[in-house]
Design an enzyme around this catalytic site. Structure first.
Site, mmCIF file in Angstrom:
data_model
loop_
_atom_site.group_PDB
_atom_site.id
_atom_site.type_symbol
_atom_site.label_atom_id
_atom_site.label_comp_id
_atom_site.label_asym_id
_atom_site.label_seq_id
_atom_site.Cartn_x
_atom_site.Cartn_y
_atom_site.Cartn_z
ATOM 1 N N ASP A 85 0.806 -1.225 0.000
ATOM 2 C CA ASP A 85 0.000 0.000 0.000
ATOM 3 C C ASP A 85 0.838 1.274 0.000
ATOM 4 O O ASP A 85 0.365 2.328 -0.432
ATOM 5 C CB ASP A 85 -0.937 0.011 1.215
ATOM 6 C CG ASP A 85 -0.177 0.215 2.512
ATOM 7 O OD1 ASP A 85 -0.244 1.316 3.074
ATOM 8 O OD2 ASP A 85 0.497 -0.720 2.965
ATOM 9 N N ASP A 88 6.315 0.438 2.563
ATOM 10 C CA ASP A 88 6.780 -0.757 3.251
ATOM 11 C C ASP A 88 6.410 -1.996 2.443
ATOM 12 O O ASP A 88 5.953 -1.901 1.304
ATOM 13 C CB ASP A 88 6.206 -0.812 4.671
ATOM 14 C CG ASP A 88 4.682 -0.727 4.690
ATOM 15 O OD1 ASP A 88 4.050 -1.104 3.679
ATOM 16 O OD2 ASP A 88 4.124 -0.288 5.713
ATOM 17 N N TYR A 236 -3.201 0.533 10.470
ATOM 18 C CA TYR A 236 -4.492 0.733 9.808
ATOM 19 C C TYR A 236 -5.630 0.332 10.732
ATOM 20 O O TYR A 236 -6.506 -0.437 10.379
ATOM 21 C CB TYR A 236 -4.551 -0.031 8.475
ATOM 22 C CG TYR A 236 -3.697 0.627 7.418
ATOM 23 C CD1 TYR A 236 -4.122 1.794 6.786
ATOM 24 C CD2 TYR A 236 -2.462 0.106 7.075
ATOM 25 C CE1 TYR A 236 -3.320 2.414 5.836
ATOM 26 C CE2 TYR A 236 -1.659 0.717 6.127
ATOM 27 C CZ TYR A 236 -2.102 1.873 5.512
ATOM 28 O OH TYR A 236 -1.313 2.488 4.568
ATOM 29 N N GLU A 481 6.087 9.790 2.111
ATOM 30 C CA GLU A 481 5.703 8.435 1.709
ATOM 31 C C GLU A 481 4.530 8.465 0.742
ATOM 32 O O GLU A 481 3.517 9.112 0.998
ATOM 33 C CB GLU A 481 5.331 7.598 2.938
ATOM 34 C CG GLU A 481 5.090 6.138 2.622
ATOM 35 C CD GLU A 481 4.936 5.283 3.880
ATOM 36 O OE1 GLU A 481 5.110 4.056 3.778
ATOM 37 O OE2 GLU A 481 4.644 5.847 4.954
#
Length: 502
Positions: A85, A88, A236, A481
């Site tokens: 996503d 990472d 999340y 990011e």
């Protein structure tokens, strides 16, 4: 919900809309214009850089290689594929499903203006749905994560070299997660519309699976961050949580997409029965992987504006309230604008809010235009053209019309971030460095002030802070990011403005 007060000192109400547009234009650095189609091409290309699993022969991000080819094996299932996503190497099902939903919505509403890039956008959807079908193959089970986030975040290594734990996490009737399951059902249902004419059998498979997953989500209610707290939090977590302890917005979101895809009366009745979940107030302008309130209202309002569903009128009222709450110059505690004109909401990765909320503005503007309607905001009338202008200002800011003259999309324009928080981009590729990187081997690259050796073309980063400042530094992950759920709604916006540039 009644909109906020629109009084603005020294400006007559009749001139308020004109003032808003003037304010937007005056805050924008002058340039010749943007190549929205080029940005669209690159924004879709980004998803190829995020692929997990066995890469196809037509893979265009060539510095990537196959990765995570044994995902799911510890649980006796095949969970290869899907997307990482962000920067990472964990596969989180919640944001992946939302990304797939928004990729599908972008194609449904704006695919006709994508030109030759439409086929690549459809491929991006299918890469997500192929994985979601694997994750939902066992009835009563949804696999929602592959990879231990703490183990992963303790290392800095390429996805091709991963030696961190690839733990598999699932929800079931004993460990419910109707939030992530509801979003998964929405993704499958939305994608079934994308493939309805392109691949009818695949479309039916997606819709049938969406029906089954939604039934599971609705029957076994609970937040997946309660069932899997130590695995998914704080990464999340479903921070939005249950509404009043009994219902989640993702269930209504899933029902809305199933109604759109199937036209079954049962989903319409479900939506009407449970509309109280969309209490206004602080959630009226929330939309993203964790909160679907504004998106539900806009999606369902289309039917009201088309004159097909008066029983959904309350959703249109909420959608109007959402629009009124995000226009610049109107006071709302949860939405601000930077000095350079960027929409800003508290929390990390602000660009996810910018692209998602701007997408809703343009989608709603189109629905309004087709029905020749406007949004009444007290004494202000917000026209479709005003909504598009506000959204275009956000897109242009992302592409370089900002105080730093910096494009926040990697590879677009003369200046863009070169030190993004992304493992694969920041480490030498397998071709350049064949020997593997182990857990801590990449630390020196993470801390290096030098640019990333691999361009993750099309990646949009988290963006500047409220003062328009941006560090372009890997350790500042909230700003540097990229994520799939930033790019997914942006594709619809870029597609629209590529054919409506002015």
């Amino acid at each position: 919900m009644a909109p906020k007060s629109l009084a603005f000192s020294g400006i007559a109400p009749s001139n308020f809309a004109v003032f808003l547009v003037a304010m937007l234009l005056c805050s924008r650095p002058i340039r010749a214009g943007h190549d929205y189609h080029d940005a669209l091409r690159k924004g879709i290309l980004f998803f190829e850089g995020q692929r997990s699993g066995k890469l196809p022969p037509d893979q265009r991000i060539r510095w990537r290689r196959d990765s995570a080819l044994r995902d799911g094996s510890s649980a006796g299932v095949d969970l290869t594929g899907g997307y990482y996503d962000a920067g990472d190497n964990v596969k989180f099902g919640f944001p992946m499903a939302f990304t797939t939903t928004m990729l599908s919505w972008s194609i449904i509403d704006f695919g006709k203006t994508m030109g030759p890039e439409l086929k690549n956008a459809v491929k991006a959807v299918r890469w997500g749905t192929d994985y979601l079908l694997k994750a939902t193959a066992i009835p009563g089970v949804v696999f929602v994560q592959v990879g231990d986030a703490y183990s992963d975040h303790n290392c800095w290594e390429r996805p091709e070299d991963m030696d961190t734990l690839r733990t598999v996490y699932k929800i079931d009737k004993a460990h419910p997660g109707s939030d992530v399951a509801g979003e998964t059902a929405a993704a499958l249902a939305a994608a079934s519309i994308v493939f309805r004419k392109r691949d009818p059998s695949y479309s039916r498979r997606l819709l049938d699976r969406a029906v089954r997953v939604f039934a599971f989500a609705n029957k076994y209610r609970g937040a997946y961050s309660s069932s899997l707290y130590h695995a998914v939090c704080p990464f999340y977590c479903d921070f939005n949580g249950y509404q009043g302890g009994w219902m989640q917005d993702e269930l209504l979101w899933g029902a809305a997409w199933l109604h759109k895809a199937s036209r079954r009366r049962a989903y319409r009745e479900y939506i009407v029965k449970n509309e109280v979940v969309l209490r206004a107030g602080d959630t009226i302008n929330e939309f993203g992987w964790d909160n679907k309130h504004a998106g539900i209202n806009v999606l369902i309002s289309k039917e009201v504006l088309m004159g097909k569903a008066e029983y959904f009128e309350s959703f249109k009222q909420n959608a109007d309230g959402f629009i009124c709450s995000i226009l610049p110059g109107i006071s709302h505690p949860q939405v601000q604008y930077s000095p350079g004109g960027l929409m800003f909401k508290t929390g990390g990765s602000n660009m996810q809010h910018v692209t998602s909320l701007s997408f809703l503005m343009v989608a709603y503007a189109n629905y309004l235009s087709h029905s020749r309607k406007v949004v009444p905001c007290g004494e202000l009338t917000a026209s479709p053209s005003l909504l598009r202008q506000v959204a275009k200002r956000q897109v242009d800011y992302i592409l370089g019309d900002n105080p730093l003259r910096l494009s926040y999309m990697v590879g677009y324009g003369p200046r863009f971030p070169h030190r993004i928080h992304h493992r694969g981009s920041s480490l030498p590729s397998v071709a350049a460095h064949p020997s593997p990187f182990r857990c801590k081997d990449g630390t020196s690259y993470f801390l290096s002030p030098g640019p990333n050796p691999n361009l993750l073309v099309g990646a949009v980063v988290g963006g500047p802070n409220i003062t328009d400042a941006f560090p372009d530094s890997r350790p500042f992950f909230q700003q540097s990011e990229p994520t799939t759920y930033i790019n997914a709604p942006l594709l619809g916006l870029l597609s629209f403005f590529s054919s409506h540039p002015s």
